[in-house]
Design an enzyme around this catalytic site. Structure first.
Site, short mmCIF file in Angstrom:
data_model
loop_
_atom_site.label_atom_id
_atom_site.label_comp_id
_atom_site.label_asym_id
_atom_site.label_seq_id
_atom_site.Cartn_x
_atom_site.Cartn_y
_atom_site.Cartn_z
N PHE A 1 0.84 -1.20 0.00
CA PHE A 1 0.00 0.00 0.00
C PHE A 1 0.88 1.25 0.00
O PHE A 1 1.88 1.30 0.71
CB PHE A 1 -0.86 -0.05 1.26
CG PHE A 1 -2.03 0.88 1.28
CD1 PHE A 1 -3.11 0.68 0.43
CD2 PHE A 1 -2.07 1.93 2.17
CE1 PHE A 1 -4.20 1.53 0.48
CE2 PHE A 1 -3.16 2.78 2.22
CZ PHE A 1 -4.23 2.58 1.38
N ASP B 1 1.14 -6.41 7.11
CA ASP B 1 0.01 -5.50 7.08
C ASP B 1 -1.23 -6.35 6.77
O ASP B 1 -1.33 -6.95 5.70
CB ASP B 1 0.19 -4.40 6.02
CG ASP B 1 -0.90 -3.33 6.13
OD1 ASP B 1 -2.05 -3.70 6.44
OD2 ASP B 1 -0.61 -2.14 5.89
N TYR C 1 -11.48 -0.44 9.46
CA TYR C 1 -12.69 0.10 8.83
C TYR C 1 -13.08 -0.66 7.56
O TYR C 1 -13.98 -0.26 6.86
CB TYR C 1 -12.56 1.61 8.55
CG TYR C 1 -11.34 2.08 7.77
CD1 TYR C 1 -11.24 1.87 6.40
CD2 TYR C 1 -10.31 2.74 8.41
CE1 TYR C 1 -10.14 2.32 5.70
CE2 TYR C 1 -9.19 3.19 7.72
CZ TYR C 1 -9.11 2.98 6.35
OH TYR C 1 -8.01 3.41 5.67
N LYS C 2 -12.36 -1.76 7.28
CA LYS C 2 -12.71 -2.56 6.09
C LYS C 2 -13.55 -3.76 6.55
O LYS C 2 -14.73 -3.59 6.83
CB LYS C 2 -11.42 -2.97 5.39
CG LYS C 2 -10.71 -1.74 4.81
CD LYS C 2 -9.28 -1.98 4.38
CE LYS C 2 -8.71 -0.67 3.84
NZ LYS C 2 -7.24 -0.69 3.77
N ARG D 1 -12.38 -2.78 -8.94
CA ARG D 1 -12.22 -3.67 -7.80
C ARG D 1 -13.59 -4.00 -7.21
O ARG D 1 -14.37 -3.10 -6.90
CB ARG D 1 -11.35 -2.96 -6.76
CG ARG D 1 -10.51 -3.86 -5.92
CD ARG D 1 -9.48 -3.09 -5.12
NE ARG D 1 -10.08 -2.05 -4.29
CZ ARG D 1 -9.55 -1.61 -3.14
NH1 ARG D 1 -8.42 -2.13 -2.71
NH2 ARG D 1 -10.13 -0.65 -2.46
C1 LIG Z 1 -6.54 0.46 4.06
C2 LIG Z 1 -5.10 0.22 4.27
C3 LIG Z 1 -4.37 1.02 5.14
C4 LIG Z 1 -5.06 2.15 5.84
O1 LIG Z 1 -4.21 2.98 6.52
P1 LIG Z 1 -4.80 4.07 7.52
O2 LIG Z 1 -3.58 4.79 7.95
O3 LIG Z 1 -5.44 3.32 8.65
O4 LIG Z 1 -5.78 4.90 6.79
C5 LIG Z 1 -3.03 0.73 5.32
N1 LIG Z 1 -2.43 -0.30 4.68
C6 LIG Z 1 -3.12 -1.11 3.84
C7 LIG Z 1 -2.46 -2.26 3.18
C8 LIG Z 1 -4.47 -0.85 3.60
O5 LIG Z 1 -5.16 -1.62 2.77
#
Ligand SMILES: *Cc1c(COP(=O)(O)O)cnc(C)c1O
Length: 412
Positions: free
Chosen positions: A125, A200, A225-226, A374
């Site tokens: 990410f 992660d 939040y997912k 997606r």
């Molecule tokens: C959604 C997501 C995040 C989110 O990061 P925040 O700092 O909590 O907004 C981080 N890493 C990955 C791989 C994600 O999919």
């Protein structure tokens, strides 16, 4: 299409998780296929927020901290710990994923004698890459971003670059392709090279079985939040294997992580356990909302959720084969359900315009550049009929769209 609809109806009839759909607030007429970006809202959130406002904050005022607020980051941490197979006392809920990654990556790099690079891959990410680069620069290391085929990271990609590394940081489920790595063998692979691993778990927690303790994985961070349905900006979690905890320093030390916060000492002494990774006050209202989502996942059970999730992505890939591949869509996710998380990405040159048109018609997917449409499947509230609606909406969007790209405005 009628075959597909019939098959979906059969699968929905025998779906044991079907009753959970009633436990979420889902607007009438909307098919929501983006729960991997922001999970839907559990019905129970309204009640728990109301209780919090009326009876906790409203009545108990400052005394609320003694009535349970103080323990929420570790209590919810232990609950999420069970979902990721960590031991009690190894997981904590705080901050956001990005900040937690910074805390752990910095802590490891300043605790280890290894001076080699931080290694990650090009499927990780963006926020993770920014943080890892920053930590590498601040601690006098390099960041190595391993190139992959964009679909599935292989050990043979990483093998030549991992020797002497300080840390291997990977996403268990890749945010674009949805590829799921084998956590057990990747953790063993890192350890065979003498390298600690940081997972992660953002796209994995709540939909994929995870066994931090059994894998002997060192560290994890993840998003709530997912697939944990914690709400926009929900606090995230971090997890540290217990033998590491006492050796690690929090780069953002604060009174909430102090061994004796109310001594109000001038000197910082970290709490001996996982609480040392707290910084300032915990967002209690947000933790209350998150608790409702985590409760639902725990009640349904990750193995039942995973079983349905595999059936859902397989159903979607079958539908792609017969309905969408002939229209020029590529499969940008692994072909086997065992190698996928809970979303499927389809490549198409007009993916952005298609996703906007779908959204206008009440079917909500998301778009990831350069050309990824997606489709996220949340086993607790999506049905197989939702997938059929999704495929129909893609076909409609494509036929009204034609071949020419329309001017691209903001994504709605
Ligand atoms: C959604 C997501 C995040 C989110 O990061 P925040 O700092 O909590 O907004 C981080 N890493 C990955 C791989 C994600 O999919």
């Amino acid at each position: 299409m009628t075959n597909l609809a019939q098959l979906a109806a059969d699968l929905d009839r025998t779906d044991r998780l079907r009753p959970f759909r009633q436990r979420f607030v889902l607007p009438e007429g909307i098919v929501y296929l983006d729960g991997n970006s922001l999970g839907a809202m559990p019905v129970a959130v309204a009640r728990s927020m109301d209780t919090f406002l009326q009876h906790e904050w409203g009545e108990r005022l400052i005394r609320g901290w003694n009535d349970g607020w103080w323990e929420m980051p570790t209590r919810l941490g232990d609950q999420i710990g069970r979902l990721i197979g960590a031991n009690p006392g190894e997981a904590l809920v705080c901050d956001n994923t990005t900040t937690n990654l910074y805390k752990l990556a910095w802590a490891v790099c300043t605790a280890t004698a290894q001076r080699g690079p931080i290694v990650t891959d090009d499927q990780n990410f963006p926020s993770d890459l920014y943080i890892l680069r920053e930590v590498a620069e601040r601690t006098g290391r390099e960041l190595v971003i391993v190139p992959t085929d964009g679909l599935q990271t292989r050990m043979s990609d990483v093998e030549p670059l991992i020797g002497g590394a300080s840390l291997l940081a990977l996403s268990l489920v890749a945010f674009k392709s949805g590829a799921l790595l084998d956590g057990s063998s990747w953790t063993r692979f890192a350890h065979e090279h003498g390298v600690p691993i940081l997972w992660d778990l953002s796209h994995a927690v709540g939909v994929v079985p995870i066994a931090m303790a059994d894998w002997r994985a060192d560290f994890a961070v993840g998003c709530c939040y997912k697939h944990l349905h914690g709400g926009p900006g929900a606090p995230a979690f971090l997890s540290v294997r217990s033998d590491w905890i006492g050796r690690l320093r929090n780069p953002i030390p604060g009174w909430f992580g102090h061994a004796d916060p109310f001594a109000m000492a001038h000197a910082y002494t970290p709490e001996p356990g996982i609480r040392r990774f707290l910084t300032g006050s915990s967002p209690i209202a947000s933790l209350k909302a998150l608790a409702a989502g985590v409760d639902l996942v725990e009640e349904a059970g990750v193995s039942a959720i995973r079983a349905k999730s595999e059936r859902m992505t397989a159903f979607a890939v079958d539908a792609w084969t017969t309905e969408l591949r002939p229209l020029g869509f590529e499969l940008s996710s692994p072909a086997s359900a065992h190698e996928r998380g809970s979303h499927v990405t389809l490549g198409h040159p007009s993916a952005l315009a298609i996703s906007r048109r779908m959204t206008q018609r009440g079917v909500i997917p998301d778009f990831r550049p350069p050309n990824g449409l997606r489709l996220g499947f949340a086993p607790l509230y999506n049905s197989f009929a939702d997938i059929v609606r999704g495929v129909e909406a893609i076909k409609e969007a494509l036929s009204t769209h034609g071949d020419a790209d329309e001017p691209l405005g903001p994504v709605t």
